[in-house]
Motif scaffolding. Structure first.
Motif, short mmCIF file in Angstrom:
data_model
loop_
_atom_site.label_atom_id
_atom_site.label_comp_id
_atom_site.label_asym_id
_atom_site.label_seq_id
_atom_site.Cartn_x
_atom_site.Cartn_y
_atom_site.Cartn_z
N MET A 47 0.41 -66.72 40.91
CA MET A 47 1.15 -65.60 40.55
C MET A 47 2.24 -65.16 41.95
O MET A 47 1.38 -65.09 42.93
CB MET A 47 0.74 -64.32 40.11
N ASN A 48 3.64 -65.29 41.80
CA ASN A 48 4.49 -64.75 43.04
C ASN A 48 5.56 -63.61 42.67
O ASN A 48 6.23 -63.96 41.59
CB ASN A 48 5.03 -65.90 43.45
N ARG A 49 5.41 -62.64 43.21
CA ARG A 49 6.30 -61.76 42.74
C ARG A 49 7.17 -61.50 44.16
O ARG A 49 7.00 -60.93 45.15
CB ARG A 49 5.72 -60.34 42.47
N ASP A 50 8.49 -61.94 44.00
CA ASP A 50 9.52 -61.87 45.13
C ASP A 50 10.34 -60.46 44.97
O ASP A 50 10.95 -60.32 43.87
CB ASP A 50 10.22 -62.98 45.03
N PHE A 51 10.11 -59.47 46.01
CA PHE A 51 10.87 -58.23 45.99
C PHE A 51 12.34 -58.55 46.85
O PHE A 51 12.32 -58.93 47.74
CB PHE A 51 10.22 -57.29 46.60
#
Length: 426
Positions: A47-51
């Motif tokens: 899982m990758n969340r890029d802000f």
């Protein structure tokens, strides 16, 4: 809510005294061992969340970066016995849940895959075990202990490596064909990142004191069903849920489905920290047209009241609404949202097990801390493939990509790769 406590007793008595002319599930029991099952479920989640504009204060790590990136493996051992023969059948369910951190770091922690250590890292491993005893009379089952639930007003979440687990008593009765009655009392909830039985956020912080729930669903025909559920969560809220689902066959391989969901929540002043009563009503209506391999869906969702729709202490899955999607639930105060969705099943084109989905949701008129009349939107793209035969049968690969944008805080992109492999041992 006293009425809910008595509902459990009333249902049990009714089930025990009713004499059904037709064969029941208990009368057809083969035995404790004979009807038992043992399954192993494996899940790998990246899982990758890029802000897009940096961390924006959203990261809980010791060294916040502009993104969160973690990978983990979850292993679930699930045993379900059959019921002993006789008027009252007795059985047990047991589970072991383990997670293994494959990749993370202080600067990338915070996607909800692992609990957090004192130095801001994700725990390397986590394990919890639990079980429940169950009794069956006719077609009524009473279960006490650790369990997973799927009630619209009390639903354990399973969107990360491991599922939430709740502790309590749950009764489900199917004595009348088409009618299902349920009632329960739950006193603890563990999060998807913590093993404590009174932990809703993986940090050991107390959450659930108790929740009483009741529910009823009835299938009028094969194409029309309705449901009503209610809950009382101490110091949080009283919640009421309704659903109507209607399927209209049109022609060969064509149908039109309508699904209506609504929540009415009355908030406790202890939870809102106010002196006045607060409430929320949120509903969604989805219309889906299926034509062979294709499904086209339009949905509208609307929230009204003193605040937005809240959930979590009553389970991370307690949001049975059309516009609750990969990242956002579109459940803010006064929010109105629309969704357009397209699904395709590639089995019709010679590739069984392969499917694709894309949807776009836009919300407006949000009343949030940043101001009124705010907006948000989300585009989701998803692909899934399930191996159909051979040694790796049922092994699945799923890719999910969400692009989330709004007018009041930072944007983000959410990417997930999910590999699941269920194994049936018994």
């Amino acid at each position: 809510m006293q009425v809910m406590k008595w509902s459990v007793i009333a249902l049990a008595v009714a089930a025990g005294t009713s004499q059904m002319a037709v064969a029941s599930s208990q009368s057809e029991s083969n035995g404790f061992i004979e009807d038992s099952s043992f399954n192993i479920f494996n899940r790998v989640l990246y899982m990758n969340r890029d802000f897009r504009n940096g961390p924006n204060g959203a990261s809980t790590s010791a060294n916040p970066a502009g993104y969160r990136e973690e990978t983990g493996l979850g292993i679930r051992l699930l045993y379900e016995s059959g019921f002993t023969q006789g008027t009252v059948g007795v059985g047990v369910d047991a589970h072991s849940l383990s997670s293994i951190k494959l990749d993370s770091g202080r600067g990338r922690y915070g996607n909800g895959l692992f609990s957090q250590t004192d130095d801001g890292r994700g725990d390397d491993t986590q394990t919890e075990v639990g079980g429940a005893i169950k009794f069956r009379i006719s077609d009524t089952v009473l279960k006490y202990g650790s369990q997973f639930t799927a009630s619209p007003v009390f639903s354990t979440g399973d969107s990360r490596i491991l599922p939430e687990v709740t502790t309590g008593t749950y009764l489900v009765s199917n004595e009348i064909e088409g009618l299902e009655l349920s009632a329960g009392r739950f006193t603890a909830m563990s999060s998807q990142t913590g093993t404590s039985r009174d932990d809703i956020n993986g940090k050991g912080e107390a959450g659930l004191k108790y929740a009483n729930i009741v529910g009823a669903s009835y299938s009028f025909t094969d194409d029309l069903s309705a449901a009503f559920h209610a809950s009382d969560v101490e110091d949080y809220w009283k919640k009421y849920y309704g659903n109507v689902n209607y399927n209209l066959p049109l022609a060969e391989e064509q149908a039109l489905n309508f699904d209506f969901n609504i929540y009415k929540t009355d908030y406790d002043k202890t939870y809102t920290n106010t002196t006045s009563d607060q409430d929320n009503t949120i509903w969604s209506l989805a219309a889906a047209y299926s034509m062979g391999a294709h499904t086209f869906t339009l949905a509208h969702q609307r929230s009204t009241g003193d605040r937005g729709y809240d959930y979590g202490v009553d389970g991370g899955g307690t949001v049975w609404l059309a516009n609750s999607v990969q990242f956002s639930d579109f459940n803010a105060k006064d929010e109105k949202s629309w969704q357009a969705r397209y699904d395709i099943n590639m089995a019709s084109f010679g590739v069984p097990g392969l499917s694709f989905m894309t949807r776009y949701i836009r919300g407006t008129d949000m009343d949030v801390a940043a101001g009124n009349n705010e907006k948000e939107r989300e585009l989701d793209i998803e692909a899934k493939y399930v191996i159909q035969e051979g040694a790796a049968k049922d092994l699945s690969f799923r890719v999910r990509q969400a692009f989330y944008r709004n007018s009041f805080e930072g944007d983000l992109n959410d990417f997930r790769l999910i590999v699941e492999y269920p194994l049936s041992v018994l």
